[in-house]
Motif scaffolding. Structure first.
Motif: not given
Length: 288
Positions: A127-138, A147-158, A224-228
């Motif tokens: 997609s010719q982004l100005v950052k190396p990855t989409e997550t870095q761009l957003c 930052v919340k994606t780094e909080r997940a205590v277990a599996h986090m697909p992002v 929290n567990d199960r992303m509660l």
């Protein structure tokens, strides 16, 4: 209104005022080479700028620019207003996932296409982004959500790279849904497009199911567990406070004082396991 493309001249002949891509290359060789391997530079694709008027498909007629000693009289995107940049891009990118751009939240905040994309100096192959990855761009704007994606205590697909922000959101705008969501016309429809087993069970349903999944879950990640949003049993007690049982509200002090086992494990869902609804005739308490 979007920009009207110039009238096409007979084959082999440029419209009046156009200098031709060969002339542009004499001064802008690096810029010309930078799009050779991108979709904009594919001469065999009739939809690409290279197959039409080359550089001047986007930058406008260039003969006056060639004749001007000050080298003005050309469309320079870094100097244009966001609306002018977008009008140029929308002459081609006005269908499919881009159809809702003009009514999108990003357009309303005065963002332009080159805020996220770069034609001549992209940092990403996708997609010719100005950052190396989409997550870095957003993350440049949506820092709280990333930052919340780094909080997940277990599996986090992002975080694991299995999903990106655009797996759920369309950054170019959503016509039928909220929060730029891609699928369906509600938050629940987006969630159940993957979590099909959580589709609403209408025989015995809970009020949160009629609202949306984010009543209980944090889609961008949680500690929290199960992303509660809140850990159990406090999550349930936000609504079920001092009703039926328990007779008292359990809080954090119970951990150190009474050592209550209600504070550990699955808490309320030890008994009320079908919290997403039930189709069982006896399921009004979400036990079956």
């Amino acid at each position: 209104p979007t920009q009207t493309p110039p009238a096409q001249a007979p084959p082999g002949q440029l419209p009046p005022g156009y200098a031709g891509a060969d002339t542009c290359v004499l001064c802008h060789e690096a810029a010309s080479k930078s799009i050779t391997h991108s979709k904009h530079g594919q001469t065999k694709d009739p939809r690409s700028p290279a197959a039409k008027l080359g550089c001047e498909s986007c930058h406008g007629p260039g003969q006056a620019h060639v004749d001007d000693d000050a080298k003005g009289k050309i469309k320079k995107f870094k100097e244009l207003k966001p609306g002018e940049v977008n009008d140029t891009c929308l002459t081609c990118h006005n269908r499919g996932t881009h159809a809702g751009w003009e009514a999108s939240a990003h357009a309303a905040r005065n963002l332009s296409c080159n805020t996220c994309h770069s034609v001549h100096a992209p940092q990403s192959d996708q997609s010719q982004l100005v950052k190396p990855t989409e997550t870095q761009l957003c993350a440049t704007c949506h820092r709280v959500q990333v930052v919340k994606t780094e909080r997940a205590v277990a599996h986090m697909p992002v975080r694991e790279g299995k999903m990106t922000c655009s797996s759920c959101h369309n950054p170019h705008g959503s016509i039928s849904n909220v929060k730029n969501l891609k699928v369906g016309s509600s938050i629940n429809e987006t969630c159940t497009s993957c979590h099909a087993e959580m589709r609403r069970l209408t025989f015995c349903e809970r009020k949160p199911e009629r609202e949306n999944c984010t009543t209980c879950h944090a889609p961008h990640g949680s500690s929290n567990d199960r992303m509660l949003n809140v850990r159990m049993p406090m999550l349930c007690q936000r609504c079920h406070v001092a009703a039926s049982h328990p007779a008292t509200v359990y809080d954090n002090t119970r951990i150190t004082t009474n050592k209550s086992n209600r504070m550990f494990g699955r808490s309320c869902v030890n008994c009320h396991s079908n919290v997403h609804g039930s189709n069982h005739p006896s399921g009004q308490f979400f036990m079956r």
